[in-house]
Design a protein around this motif. Structure first.
Motif, PDB file in Angstrom:
ATOM      1  N   THR A 163       1.048  -1.043   0.086  1.00  0.00           N
ATOM      2  CA  THR A 163      -0.130   0.038  -0.083  1.00  0.00           C
ATOM      3  C   THR A 163       0.525   1.192   0.236  1.00  0.00           C
ATOM      4  O   THR A 163       0.817   2.130  -0.895  1.00  0.00           O
ATOM      5  CB  THR A 163      -1.206   0.046   1.510  1.00  0.00           C
ATOM      6  OG1 THR A 163      -1.758  -0.973   1.280  1.00  0.00           O
ATOM      7  CG2 THR A 163      -1.719   1.366   1.539  1.00  0.00           C
ATOM      8  N   THR A 164       2.083   1.291   0.938  1.00  0.00           N
ATOM      9  CA  THR A 164       2.769   2.436   1.442  1.00  0.00           C
ATOM     10  C   THR A 164       3.900   2.787  -0.679  1.00  0.00           C
ATOM     11  O   THR A 164       3.231   3.451  -0.895  1.00  0.00           O
ATOM     12  CB  THR A 164       3.687   2.434   2.119  1.00  0.00           C
ATOM     13  OG1 THR A 164       3.583   1.891   3.339  1.00  0.00           O
ATOM     14  CG2 THR A 164       4.555   3.626   2.386  1.00  0.00           C
ATOM     15  N   ILE A 165       3.804   1.479  -0.917  1.00  0.00           N
ATOM     16  CA  ILE A 165       4.885   1.459  -1.506  1.00  0.00           C
ATOM     17  C   ILE A 165       3.717   2.653  -3.476  1.00  0.00           C
ATOM     18  O   ILE A 165       4.297   3.283  -4.229  1.00  0.00           O
ATOM     19  CB  ILE A 165       5.390   0.454  -3.100  1.00  0.00           C
ATOM     20  CG1 ILE A 165       6.527   0.390  -2.211  1.00  0.00           C
ATOM     21  CG2 ILE A 165       5.915   0.626  -4.070  1.00  0.00           C
ATOM     22  CD1 ILE A 165       6.549  -1.343  -1.426  1.00  0.00           C
ATOM     23  N   ALA A 166       2.334   1.394  -3.812  1.00  0.00           N
ATOM     24  CA  ALA A 166       2.106   2.364  -4.677  1.00  0.00           C
ATOM     25  C   ALA A 166       1.126   3.087  -4.235  1.00  0.00           C
ATOM     26  O   ALA A 166       1.209   3.859  -5.585  1.00  0.00           O
ATOM     27  CB  ALA A 166       0.661   1.195  -4.733  1.00  0.00           C
ATOM     28  N   GLY A 167       1.369   4.010  -3.324  1.00  0.00           N
ATOM     29  CA  GLY A 167       1.099   5.190  -3.117  1.00  0.00           C
ATOM     30  C   GLY A 167       1.460   5.940  -3.113  1.00  0.00           C
ATOM     31  O   GLY A 167       0.826   7.411  -3.934  1.00  0.00           O
ATOM     32  N   CYS A 168       2.926   5.555  -2.846  1.00  0.00           N
ATOM     33  CA  CYS A 168       4.206   6.766  -3.126  1.00  0.00           C
ATOM     34  C   CYS A 168       4.186   6.865  -4.810  1.00  0.00           C
ATOM     35  O   CYS A 168       4.422   7.780  -4.952  1.00  0.00           O
ATOM     36  CB  CYS A 168       5.506   6.420  -3.000  1.00  0.00           C
ATOM     37  SG  CYS A 168       5.272   6.564  -0.711  1.00  0.00           S
ATOM     38  N   LEU A 169       4.547   6.182  -5.395  1.00  0.00           N
ATOM     39  CA  LEU A 169       4.221   5.758  -6.844  1.00  0.00           C
ATOM     40  C   LEU A 169       3.310   6.766  -7.492  1.00  0.00           C
ATOM     41  O   LEU A 169       3.357   7.150  -8.727  1.00  0.00           O
ATOM     42  CB  LEU A 169       4.734   4.732  -7.269  1.00  0.00           C
ATOM     43  CG  LEU A 169       5.654   3.947  -6.961  1.00  0.00           C
ATOM     44  CD1 LEU A 169       5.720   2.222  -7.685  1.00  0.00           C
ATOM     45  CD2 LEU A 169       7.044   4.012  -7.636  1.00  0.00           C
ATOM     46  N   PHE A 216      -1.780  18.846  -3.954  1.00  0.00           N
ATOM     47  CA  PHE A 216      -3.036  18.699  -3.655  1.00  0.00           C
ATOM     48  C   PHE A 216      -4.069  17.314  -4.470  1.00  0.00           C
ATOM     49  O   PHE A 216      -4.499  16.600  -3.915  1.00  0.00           O
ATOM     50  CB  PHE A 216      -4.649  19.778  -3.887  1.00  0.00           C
ATOM     51  CG  PHE A 216      -4.020  20.982  -2.542  1.00  0.00           C
ATOM     52  CD1 PHE A 216      -4.443  20.356  -1.494  1.00  0.00           C
ATOM     53  CD2 PHE A 216      -3.384  21.884  -2.828  1.00  0.00           C
ATOM     54  CE1 PHE A 216      -3.783  21.564  -0.769  1.00  0.00           C
ATOM     55  CE2 PHE A 216      -3.050  23.551  -1.989  1.00  0.00           C
ATOM     56  CZ  PHE A 216      -3.263  22.799  -0.784  1.00  0.00           C
ATOM     57  N   LEU A 217      -3.683  17.420  -5.809  1.00  0.00           N
ATOM     58  CA  LEU A 217      -4.232  15.949  -6.795  1.00  0.00           C
ATOM     59  C   LEU A 217      -3.292  15.348  -6.805  1.00  0.00           C
ATOM     60  O   LEU A 217      -3.565  13.955  -6.240  1.00  0.00           O
ATOM     61  CB  LEU A 217      -4.364  16.757  -8.027  1.00  0.00           C
ATOM     62  CG  LEU A 217      -5.310  15.941  -9.168  1.00  0.00           C
ATOM     63  CD1 LEU A 217      -6.520  14.934  -8.888  1.00  0.00           C
ATOM     64  CD2 LEU A 217      -5.613  16.472 -10.405  1.00  0.00           C
ATOM     65  N   ALA A 218      -1.784  15.660  -6.524  1.00  0.00           N
ATOM     66  CA  ALA A 218      -1.438  14.255  -6.441  1.00  0.00           C
ATOM     67  C   ALA A 218      -1.261  13.803  -4.921  1.00  0.00           C
ATOM     68  O   ALA A 218      -1.381  12.164  -4.896  1.00  0.00           O
ATOM     69  CB  ALA A 218       0.037  14.758  -6.354  1.00  0.00           C
ATOM     70  N   LEU A 219      -2.051  14.395  -3.553  1.00  0.00           N
ATOM     71  CA  LEU A 219      -2.325  13.213  -2.540  1.00  0.00           C
ATOM     72  C   LEU A 219      -3.662  12.924  -2.961  1.00  0.00           C
ATOM     73  O   LEU A 219      -3.253  11.913  -2.376  1.00  0.00           O
ATOM     74  CB  LEU A 219      -2.375  14.199  -1.507  1.00  0.00           C
ATOM     75  CG  LEU A 219      -1.266  15.723  -0.465  1.00  0.00           C
ATOM     76  CD1 LEU A 219      -1.626  16.168  -0.070  1.00  0.00           C
ATOM     77  CD2 LEU A 219      -0.136  14.613  -0.811  1.00  0.00           C
ATOM     78  N   CYS A 220      -4.757  13.122  -3.474  1.00  0.00           N
ATOM     79  CA  CYS A 220      -5.532  12.880  -3.607  1.00  0.00           C
ATOM     80  C   CYS A 220      -5.012  11.156  -4.444  1.00  0.00           C
ATOM     81  O   CYS A 220      -5.938  10.577  -4.091  1.00  0.00           O
ATOM     82  CB  CYS A 220      -6.989  13.210  -4.580  1.00  0.00           C
ATOM     83  SG  CYS A 220      -7.273  15.289  -3.767  1.00  0.00           S
ATOM     84  N   VAL A 221      -4.644  11.485  -5.576  1.00  0.00           N
ATOM     85  CA  VAL A 221      -3.576  10.250  -6.320  1.00  0.00           C
ATOM     86  C   VAL A 221      -3.321   9.213  -5.662  1.00  0.00           C
ATOM     87  O   VAL A 221      -2.598   7.908  -5.612  1.00  0.00           O
ATOM     88  CB  VAL A 221      -2.769  11.031  -7.190  1.00  0.00           C
ATOM     89  CG1 VAL A 221      -2.469   9.832  -8.005  1.00  0.00           C
ATOM     90  CG2 VAL A 221      -4.480  11.220  -8.603  1.00  0.00           C
TER      91      VAL A 221
END
Length: 278
Positions: A47-53, A66-71
């Motif tokens: 989950t952490t790796i997918a969220g960071c990528l 802001f959009l990068a945080l949502c993605v």
């Protein structure tokens, strides 16, 4: 005086050893949240790796934090979604394999095999989706000779309503006699084939709507990613109004797609007989 001191220390040492043997100290158990983190450490790492990528890629394309945080938050859910999708696919494969497995059971029972032997035989010649569970059942019953515990283990490994019904039918037949067991399993196989056929027709009719909704959800963001290669597009969404439009559109897309998937999912049969035998 020295003898008194040595004797006192010797007595204290014996008393300490006796107390330690009577009440051995146990290391404190970790809290519940720590045990949950340890049990799901692989899922948390993915989950952490997918969220960071996802966040890095979105920021590189849109240049909007802001959009990068949502993605990033949405991308972090992808490993869990993939795991659930894989589990549903495995359940669907097992559901499609059960009628053939029941036919094999009926043939084995009518050939004179016992309940344990009939179930164990599916580990070598049963459907591939169910073969590993029945192979482990055969190993367990061969090692322990206990049909009750082996049936409980088979129920836990398969974990679906059909397996619960089959296991409980086998348990009752073992305890009370199974004169009509073959007929019961044959009727269950016919009902499962009809249910799988109806379910397949519903899924086929529903697939065009689901695929259309996926295209409608993804298409605007693909277009936005292509337009982001032009500097003017990135600058247009750099102000607070553009950020609000992007974030609002992204959240609307995610919520609408989640509702579509949730409302369009066919209900699954509950496990009424999931408990272990007492």
């Amino acid at each position: 005086m020295m003898g008194l001191v040595i004797g006192t220390l010797f007595g204290v040492g014996i008393l300490t050893c006796a107390t330690a043997l009577r009440n051995p100290s146990r290391p404190p158990s970790p809290p519940r949240w720590m045990r949950a983190v340890h049990a799901n450490r692989r899922q948390i790492a993915l989950t952490t790796i997918a969220g960071c990528l996802g966040g890095i890629i979105a920021y590189a394309l849109i240049r909007n934090a802001f959009l990068a945080l949502c993605v990033a938050a949405t991308s972090g859910l992808l490993p869990r979604i993939l795991t659930q999708t894989r589990a549903r696919k495995a359940r669907a494969e097992r559901a499609a394999a059960w009628p053939d497995a029941l036919d094999d059971m009926v043939s084995a029972l009518r050939a004179g095999l016992g309940i344990g032997e009939a179930l164990s035989s599916l580990g070598s010649r049963g459907p591939s989706a169910l073969r590993p569970a029945f192979a482990q059942f055969g190993e367990q019953i061969q090692a322990t000779g206990n049909l009750e515990h082996s049936l409980d283990g088979l129920k836990e490994r398969l974990g679906d309503p059909v397996a619960d019904r089959v296991v409980e039918a086998m348990r009752l037949a073992s305890a009370l006699g199974g004169y009509d067991l073959a007929n019961v399993l044959q009727a269950l196989a016919r009902n499962l084939r009809a249910e799988n056929r109806d379910r397949g027709e519903l899924i086929a009719r529903q697939s065009w709507a689901v695929n259309g909704a996926r295209v409608a959800a993804v298409a605007p963001w693909v277009v936005l990613a292509l337009l982001a290669s032009r500097p003017g597009t990135v600058e247009a969404f750099a102000n607070p109004t553009g950020t609000a439009i992007l974030v609002g559109g992204f959240l609307t897309t995610v919520v609408a797609y989640a509702l579509m998937v949730r409302l369009g999912r066919l209900p699954e049969e509950p496990r009424v007989l999931a408990g272990r035998a007492e």
